[in-house]
Design a protein around this motif. Structure first.
Motif, mmCIF file in Angstrom:
data_model
loop_
_atom_site.group_PDB
_atom_site.id
_atom_site.type_symbol
_atom_site.label_atom_id
_atom_site.label_comp_id
_atom_site.label_asym_id
_atom_site.label_seq_id
_atom_site.Cartn_x
_atom_site.Cartn_y
_atom_site.Cartn_z
ATOM 1 N N VAL A 1 31.701 11.484 45.393
ATOM 2 C CA VAL A 1 30.422 10.933 45.831
ATOM 3 C C VAL A 1 29.670 11.968 46.667
ATOM 4 O O VAL A 1 28.466 12.180 46.480
ATOM 5 C CB VAL A 1 30.627 9.632 46.632
ATOM 6 N N LEU A 2 30.369 12.626 47.578
ATOM 7 C CA LEU A 2 29.726 13.638 48.410
ATOM 8 C C LEU A 2 29.230 14.823 47.580
ATOM 9 O O LEU A 2 28.175 15.395 47.881
ATOM 10 C CB LEU A 2 30.680 14.113 49.502
ATOM 11 N N MET A 3 29.967 15.191 46.546
ATOM 12 C CA MET A 3 29.518 16.288 45.686
ATOM 13 C C MET A 3 28.241 15.921 44.949
ATOM 14 O O MET A 3 27.333 16.745 44.814
ATOM 15 C CB MET A 3 30.609 16.689 44.691
ATOM 16 N N VAL A 4 28.146 14.689 44.473
ATOM 17 C CA VAL A 4 26.943 14.249 43.768
ATOM 18 C C VAL A 4 25.750 14.245 44.717
ATOM 19 O O VAL A 4 24.673 14.757 44.385
ATOM 20 C CB VAL A 4 27.155 12.852 43.138
ATOM 21 N N ILE A 5 25.937 13.685 45.907
ATOM 22 C CA ILE A 5 24.852 13.648 46.888
ATOM 23 C C ILE A 5 24.459 15.063 47.304
ATOM 24 O O ILE A 5 23.270 15.401 47.365
ATOM 25 C CB ILE A 5 25.253 12.801 48.115
#
Length: 92
Positions: A68-72
């Motif tokens: 999730v953090l990589m996508v954001i």
């Protein structure tokens, strides 16, 4: 690159993009083959060792949050690059 170098700039961009995509697919295939997902697993793999069971379970638990953090982070990075390119192009 097209603004400054015309067609040569597009060719350079296409070559760089093709090399980037090819390397990304190679790295992704390597990660899938060896079941590597997190940074700690990548470091252990490059050093020729494996994680113990407790460390592996901890890394599996962190994987959803990291995705999730990589996508954001990727979205924010792309937005910043677009804004910077818009500012640079509007100056000329």
């Amino acid at each position: 690159m097209f603004v400054f170098l015309k067609c040569v700039g597009v060719v350079i961009w296409v070559l760089i993009a093709a090399a980037t995509f090819w390397l990304a697919f190679k790295v992704d295939g390597l990660k899938k083959r060896h079941h590597i997902q997190t940074y700690k697993e990548i470091v252990a793999f490059t050093e020729g060792r494996t994680l113990d069971d407790v460390q592996t379970q901890r890394e599996i638990g962190k994987a959803p949050y990291q995705k999730v953090l990589m996508v954001i982070g990727s979205g924010v990075f792309a937005f910043v690059v677009c804004i910077l390119m818009w500012i640079i192009i509007s100056l000329f």
